[in-house]
Design an enzyme around this catalytic site. Structure first.
Site, PDB file in Angstrom:
ATOM      1  N   ALA A   1      58.575 -20.442 -35.647  1.00 46.09           N
ATOM      2  CA  ALA A   1      59.463 -19.519 -36.354  1.00 46.09           C
ATOM      3  C   ALA A   1      60.805 -19.397 -35.644  1.00 46.09           C
ATOM      4  O   ALA A   1      61.864 -19.431 -36.277  1.00 46.09           O
ATOM      5  CB  ALA A   1      58.797 -18.145 -36.467  1.00 46.09           C
TER       6      ALA A   1
ATOM      7  N   LYS B   1      46.025 -21.669 -46.885  1.00 45.87           N
ATOM      8  CA  LYS B   1      46.030 -22.765 -45.903  1.00 45.87           C
ATOM      9  C   LYS B   1      44.774 -22.616 -45.053  1.00 45.87           C
ATOM     10  O   LYS B   1      44.693 -21.742 -44.200  1.00 45.87           O
ATOM     11  CB  LYS B   1      47.280 -22.713 -45.030  1.00 45.87           C
ATOM     12  CG  LYS B   1      47.372 -23.875 -44.039  1.00 45.87           C
ATOM     13  CD  LYS B   1      48.664 -23.807 -43.225  1.00 45.87           C
ATOM     14  CE  LYS B   1      48.768 -25.001 -42.290  1.00 45.87           C
ATOM     15  NZ  LYS B   1      47.678 -25.052 -41.305  1.00 45.87           N
TER      16      LYS B   1
ATOM     17  N   CYS C   1      63.455 -27.349  -6.238  1.00 46.25           N
ATOM     18  CA  CYS C   1      62.178 -27.781  -6.800  1.00 46.25           C
ATOM     19  C   CYS C   1      61.033 -27.299  -5.916  1.00 46.25           C
ATOM     20  O   CYS C   1      61.041 -27.544  -4.705  1.00 46.25           O
ATOM     21  CB  CYS C   1      62.147 -29.301  -6.920  1.00 46.25           C
ATOM     22  SG  CYS C   1      60.556 -29.960  -7.475  1.00 46.25           S
TER      23      CYS C   1
ATOM     24  N   CYS D   1      60.500 -37.277  -6.439  1.00 49.91           N
ATOM     25  CA  CYS D   1      59.733 -36.075  -6.784  1.00 49.91           C
ATOM     26  C   CYS D   1      58.358 -36.464  -7.324  1.00 49.91           C
ATOM     27  O   CYS D   1      58.259 -37.030  -8.415  1.00 49.91           O
ATOM     28  CB  CYS D   1      60.482 -35.239  -7.820  1.00 49.91           C
ATOM     29  SG  CYS D   1      59.619 -33.715  -8.248  1.00 49.91           S
TER      30      CYS D   1
END
Length: 700
Positions: free
Chosen positions: A43, A127, A419, A449
């Site tokens: 939505a 549905k 990170c 990484c």
């Protein structure tokens, strides 16, 4: 904060919001298609796209040939034989509000060019929340059943479907010689409760909800187990029908199914306006709790099959149908921690760790927090009591904070700028053209990484990519940390290296002769993947399943794509060729060029292609006068809309480009054609009228 009305905006204000929305939507597309980790509900995503489109409608200067893509399904399991759907078994787009229903009806009318006074019949039906299935009948006899799978290939569940009492072994009346009926396999609430009682008494795990129970029951390897499960079926759609459909409308087709002895939903009705559709939605929603089976919305379909054919499809869903979903269920719980996960593109994603709570019949212990801007906007803190919902009844997300329950010691959350896995700086990239910061913070560690490397490998082997059975997330993490698989090519040398190793894979904990043999066989079966799956598996930024399919159809072979990608410098013909593929655009063209310009990627590809041979996709149509040709439409069309013309050309196997170039084979020009027509004349490209085009393709 509410958005500023568009009619009160200046062009500069609209341009800024348009750029911001474009970056945000692109980030959401990336997370949905490439990382399998969407961060907003359907939505919310639809609202962003609608606002983006409204800005372009109000300010045409903002429009460009670039399009945003839509979503996709899951590949069939290796445990079942596969069945190729003769007609793709696609999914529906979703809407979540009454305004979006009105917009759907308006879009259909605009596409068809219907005047205001013209009637448009649209069906409405519940549905069903179950498992989609396609049943094939030949001369009235049931012969085959398949799950949806990835929409193009499903699992053979024929033996299991034969155990469902409601599905006849032979149809009544005089059905077509070949009839593929599509519908939903589901389980009633009463049957689900009784089955869970039996599970508990037998000391077996309980099913979470009726849908999971139905899906698990249908996909049993032993049909005798399925026979003991109380499954039901509703028919509502169809695939291949020969020699012809028995009716010319959606309602007529479902009535025909009923006459053949197939179960259909009695709540299906015919409506003639958005207002009637919305009224039916409310009526079904009121009945929802008393139906005795799960539904998660109402489906709307244009009734006329002729109009359905004209409307066609966009990406992997029909233009003539949409699912109006019910609001997601919500609950409150305590947020205990915020964990930062690192994806394969380096994206840092905050995940809320929650006290477990039941939402819509499912226990939720984790929920997405989207990104650092959303955390700051909602002021979410560790220790807060938060409101959560399953967005679209699938993805848990944090909606907001219950402020009167906030602990006194709760502190504002500080998003990390490094990170958490490799310690590299984490930055928000700035778009050089717009100056807008990306909504996602990314690790700059790249090749060093481990988190990114692991996630890229997971993506490469995932269901919608190469779909290597037995090489799941857990196995990849284990193999990576043990040094067995650190790059894609390592997957295909695993068996050879294992033969020479002192410690064999079969001797590892959790493995054995059978599981090891099955893994090696699954890897061997993926040495000749479909080109679109291979492209998607590479994890090129902005190239999800839909764009991978577009690139595969356009280039035909990986070598052709690679050659063009290598030459796709800014301003080059190669860059223009990628950019002009209908639905692709500059963002994807730049990403493809960047991917092939990276030496490490080229090295990895060389190593991988020594073991893998991507296969061309099957053409949509190969025996038409325009199959394989690149066409451009320009000017006004009188017999069809522009979208309808493009859809027709693609169905006939043509490639539709947004602009004219040396590689254009044909320009279809209508009244008012301008610069594209002039460009065609300059390059000597053949130009024909709309009428000549229709004669050429046999539609005059």
């Amino acid at each position: 904060m509410s958005a500023k009305p568009i009619d009160a905006m200046t062009l500069a204000q609209a341009r800024r919001e348009h750029s911001r929305l474009g970056a945000e939507i692109a980030a959401h597309d990336a997370r949905y298609y490439r990382e399998d980790a969407p961060t907003v509900s359907d939505a919310e995503y639809d609202r962003l796209r609608r606002r983006y489109g409204e800005l372009e409608s109000a300010f045409p200067e903002l429009a460009s040939p670039d399009s945003l893509t839509k979503k996709v399904g899951a590949a069939p399991s290796e445990k079942f034989a596969k069945i190729r759907h003769r007609i793709p078994m696609l999914s529906l787009g979703n809407v979540f509000s009454e305004a979006e229903v009105e917009d759907f009806v308006a879009r259909v009318r605009r596409f068809l060019g219907l005047p205001t006074e013209a009637s448009l019949a649209i069906t409405a039906e519940p549905k069903i929340d179950g498992l989609s299935c396609s049943l094939r009948f030949e001369n009235g006899e049931f012969v085959q059943a398949a799950t949806r799978g990835d929409g193009f290939e499903g699992e053979d569940v024929t033996a299991n479907v034969r155990t469902i009492a409601e599905i006849p072994a032979r149809l009544k009346g005089e059905p077509p010689e070949v009839l593929e009926v599509r519908g939903e396999v589901y389980m009633t609430h009463a049957d689900f409760a009784a089955m869970n009682v039996r599970q508990q008494e037998a000391g077996k795990p309980l099913f979470a909800n009726p849908r999971n129970a139905a899906a698990g029951s249908l996909r049993q390897l032993d049909p005798n187990i399925t026979a003991g499960r109380p499954l039901h079926f509703f028919a509502y759609a169809w695939g291949e029908i020969l020699p012809a459909p028995p009716a010319g409308t959606q309602m007529g087709m479902v009535a025909a199914f009923k006459s053949y002895g197939l179960p259909v939903n009695p709540l299906m009705v015919l409506c003639h306006s958005a207002e009637e559709l919305i009224a039916k939605y409310r009526s079904i929603e009121e009945k929802r709790a008393a139906l005795g089976y799960d539904i998660d919305g109402v489906v709307y379909k244009v009734d006329s099959l002729v109009l359905q054919e004209r409307l066609g499809f966009v990406s992997r869903s029909p233009r003539w149908a949409v699912a109006h979903k019910f609001p997601a269920e919500q609950a409150t719980t305590v947020l205990r921690d915020i964990e930062i996960q690192v994806g394969r593109t380096g994206a840092l994603t905050p995940v809320a760790r929650l006290d477990p709570v039941t939402v819509g019949g499912v226990t939720v212990a984790n929920a997405t927090l989207h990104n650092e801007d959303e955390i700051a906007r909602k002021d979410v803190r560790i220790g807060d009591t938060v409101r959560i919902q399953r967005a679209g009844d699938v993805i848990p997300q944090v909606l907001g904070v219950v402020l009167n329950k906030r602990p006194a010691e709760a502190k504002p959350y500080v998003f990390p700028d490094h990170c958490p896995i490799c310690g590299s700086a984490a930055i928000r990239e700035i778009d050089e053209k717009t100056g807008v910061a990306d909504v996602v913070r990314r690790c700059t560690g790249g090749l060093i990484c481990p988190a990114q490397a692991i996630e890229r490998l997971k993506h490469f082997a995932s269901r919608n990519a190469l779909d290597i059975e037995g090489l799941g997330d857990k196995q990849i993490e284990q193999f990576y940390h043990d040094g067995l698989i650190t790059k894609p090519a390592d997957i295909f040398t695993l068996e050879a290296r294992d033969k020479a190793a002192l410690k064999k894979l079969k001797d590892r904990e959790g493995y054995g002769e059978t599981s090891t043999r099955n893994l090696f066989r699954a890897i061997e079966q993926r040495r000749a993947p479909a080109l679109n799956r291979f492209i998607y598996a590479l994890g090129i930024r902005h190239v999800g399943e839909t764009n991978a399919r577009r690139l595969a159809r356009h280039f035909g072979s990986f070598s052709a794509l690679r050659e063009t990608g290598r030459a796709a410098a800014p301003g080059s013909e190669a860059r223009a060729e990628i950019n002009n593929i209908e639905g692709v655009g500059e963002v994807v063209a730049e990403a493809v060029a960047d991917f092939f310009a990276e030496p490490h990627n080229e090295e990895a590809l060389d190593a991988l292609l020594a073991h893998v041979n991507p296969q061309p996709m099957e053409e949509i149509v190969s025996d038409t006068p325009v199959a394989g040709k690149t066409v451009v439409f320009t000017g006004a069309l009188e017999r069809m809309t522009r979208d309808e013309a493009k859809a027709m050309a693609e169905r006939l196997g043509a490639k539709v480009a947004a602009s004219v170039s040396k590689k254009t084979d044909l320009v279809i020009a209508g009244p008012g054609a301008g610069s594209k027509l002039a460009k065609a004349a300059e390059l000597g490209v053949e130009t024909i009228s709309e009428e000549d085009w229709l004669k050429l393709v046999g539609r005059a």
